[in-house]
Design a protein around this motif. Sequence first.
Motif, short mmCIF file in Angstrom:
data_model
loop_
_atom_site.label_atom_id
_atom_site.label_comp_id
_atom_site.label_asym_id
_atom_site.label_seq_id
_atom_site.Cartn_x
_atom_site.Cartn_y
_atom_site.Cartn_z
N VAL A 95 0.65 -1.74 0.07
CA VAL A 95 -0.32 -0.08 -0.28
C VAL A 95 0.56 0.99 -0.40
CG1 VAL A 95 -2.30 -0.90 1.12
CG2 VAL A 95 -0.17 0.14 2.15
N GLN A 96 -0.12 2.54 -0.19
CA GLN A 96 1.28 3.32 -0.45
C GLN A 96 0.41 5.14 -0.25
OE1 GLN A 96 3.73 4.36 -4.35
NE2 GLN A 96 4.54 5.69 -3.16
N ILE A 97 0.27 5.77 0.22
CA ILE A 97 -0.59 7.44 0.14
C ILE A 97 -0.53 7.58 -1.32
CG2 ILE A 97 1.39 8.46 0.94
CD1 ILE A 97 -0.89 9.92 3.00
N ASP A 98 -1.77 8.48 -1.07
CA ASP A 98 -1.39 8.99 -2.77
C ASP A 98 -0.71 10.04 -3.27
OD1 ASP A 98 -3.29 10.11 -0.58
OD2 ASP A 98 -4.19 11.61 -2.73
N ARG A 99 -0.28 10.93 -1.82
CA ARG A 99 0.96 12.22 -2.21
C ARG A 99 1.71 11.80 -0.85
NH1 ARG A 99 -3.90 16.34 -3.97
NH2 ARG A 99 -5.42 14.44 -3.17
#
Length: 626
Positions: A95-99
Motif C-alpha cells: 500500500v502507498q499513500i496517494d501523496r
Amino acid sequence: MTARILLTSAAALALTACNQAPSDVSSGVLDPALAEVAAPDMPQADRQLLWGDTHVHTINSVDAFSSGLANADIDSAYRFARGMPVIFPRTGQRVQIDRPLDFVVIADHAVSLGISSRIARNDPSIMQYPIARRLRELFETEGGRALTTAGMGGSNLTEEELAAFNRDMRSDEVLAGSWQGQIDAAERHNRPGTFTALIGWEWTFAPNLRNMHRVVFTNVDGDQAGQFLPLANYQTDGPEDLYAFFEETRARTGADFVAIPHNSNLSEGRMFELVDKNGDAFDAAYAQTRAAWEPVVEITQYKGSSETHPALSSNDEFADFELRNMLLTGVPTDPLGGSYVRSALLMGMAEEQRIGANPFRYGIIGASDSHTGFSSQLENNFLGKLGEDYLPADRLGDNKVPIIFPAAQMSASGLAGVWADHNDRQSLFDAFRRREVFGTSGPRMSVRLFAGYDFAAGDQDRRDFASHGYRLGVPMGGVLAPSNGRAPRLMIQAVKDPEAGNLDRVQVVKGWVDARGRTHEKIFNVAWSGGRSMRADGSLPAVGNTVDLTTARYTNTIGAAELATVWTDPEFDPSMRTFYYVRVLEIPTPRHHLFDALALGIDPATIDIVPTIQERAWSSPVWYTP
C-alpha cells in the motif's frame, strides 16, 4: 454579492504559496495573561501550505494491538506518511499513500505505551518481569485482544496479576523504555524542510467512557523530549492535571506543548462542559490557562464529525454530516452542545462576556485517528480504522467483524492544513499555537481567510493576496479589535484539491453573543459555482450530482476550481462578540462504502448510509471583540 469564480491564474499561484502572520501567542512564551494582547508580526516571506495528520496510532497503542500484528509498526507508519510503499501487515499487500504528508504526529496512547508490541517481540528489557511473561502467555493462547484487555485494565487478570501489572508495567522504567522508542523513531524519520515527525502521544482520559481525550505534541527534538515521560490518563483525574504537567515540564526542561481535544462528539457533552473537574464554574484564570494550552480542536476524524448537529443547528442544511453521536461503547446519546465545536465556540464567547476570558478560542483541524498506522483519507482507497476492517468483505460482506464502530460507518477523514514558515518542528508548532490552521474531511483543498476593515471588492484577485491580508487584517485564528463601529470584511480564497471534486460553495458561519449573554448562529452563502441565484432566505439551489451509483464514478462538469470573495457582514452589531469561520463544500462525490458495495455485488440502496458525500473544509475562526 461580490463573489466571483477565479480562473487558473497568478492569483491561484499566490494562494498556494501565500503566508500568514503570527497572531496572539509567540513560540516559547505561554503566559496565558498575555495570550490575547501580543502584537502580531508580519511574516518575513510567503508561508507554505503543509498537510499533515496529528493523530495516527501504531501497534504501540494498546487498543490497536487488539488486532494482534495486523496493524503497522511505527517505522512503517512513518514510511507510509513520507510516501514510501509499505506492506499492510494483515494481508501482505503493498500500500502507498496517494501523496506524501508534510508532517505527522504518531500519537500512541501513553497508557500501556508499547507494552503489547514489546511483549510480542520478546523485548528482553520488559520480559524480565514475571507479569510480562504471563501477558506473553495470554497473547500466545488467546491472541492480541486478550493482551489488549489486560493492558487496558486487566479484566482477564487475577487480583494478584493486576497488582503486578500496575506495579511493573506502569513503572517509570517501563514507560521510559517505550517512550524512548517513540522518540528514536521520530528522530529516524524527521527530515527538516521535507518531512516533520512531531513527537507526541495521546492522553486517553474517558470518565465513564465519555471521551475527553487529547492528542499532545511538543516542539522539541529527541534529546529534550527524553527529559520527560508522557502523562497517562490513569495518573490524572481531569484536564487540569494535564495543564499542570505542561507547566511543570516546560519549567524543568524547556519543552513546550500543544493539546488537541478530539472526538468531542463521543463525550456526551463532557468535552466542553462549563465546569472544571471539581464541578466549579470557570474563572478567568482557568479559561486563560485552558485556551493557552489548547489552541486548536479536532473537528473531524474516522469516528465522525464534531462541527455541529441538526438538533443544535436547525437552520444549517449541511449540519447532518458524518454524525456519530454516541459513547465510546457505541451507545447512542443525546446531542448536547458540550459535544460539538460550534457550540463550544459560542459558549466560549459567552464565558468571555461573563468572566473576561474565552476558554474555547479554538482553531480548527482535521485528523484521522487511524489505528492501522496508516493515515488514509481517500474514499476510493480507504484502508480502514483497524487492520481487521481493512478488506471490503470485513466492512460490508459476510465476514464483517462485529465491532463497536462498524467500518462502513467510519469516515475516511481528515487532514490538517497548516500555513507555516518552514517545514520543521518549531514552525509547525508556532502555526498551531497561533491557530493558522484549517481542517478538511480528506481532500487537500486550499483555504485562506483574512479579516480586517479596509479590504475592498476585488482584493481577492490581488497577486499579493497574502501580504495584503497581513497588512490590512488578521489571518484565520486572529482576533479583531473594534474600528469605530465598522463591520469586519472577510477576504476569502478557496482552491480545489487538483485530484478531487470541484467546489460547490463557500459559506461563512457566524456566531455571536447578545447583551443578555444568549448565543446565536447563522450561515451565509458568500461564493458559489454555476449560474445559481440566491433565494430570498439566503439559501442556494443544490449544485447538482454527477455520481453514477452503478460505477462509483463522477465527473467534474459542475462546480468550480476556485472560489473567492470579499464579504462584509450585513447584520453586524459592533456591541456584540462575534466569530466567523469559513466552510468550503465540494460537489457530491462517491462515499467509500459505495466502492465496497459495488465490488461485493451489494445493492447500495440496501445499505442505510447515503452513498455520496460532500467533502468539506473548515477554517479556523476569526473573532471580533468589542
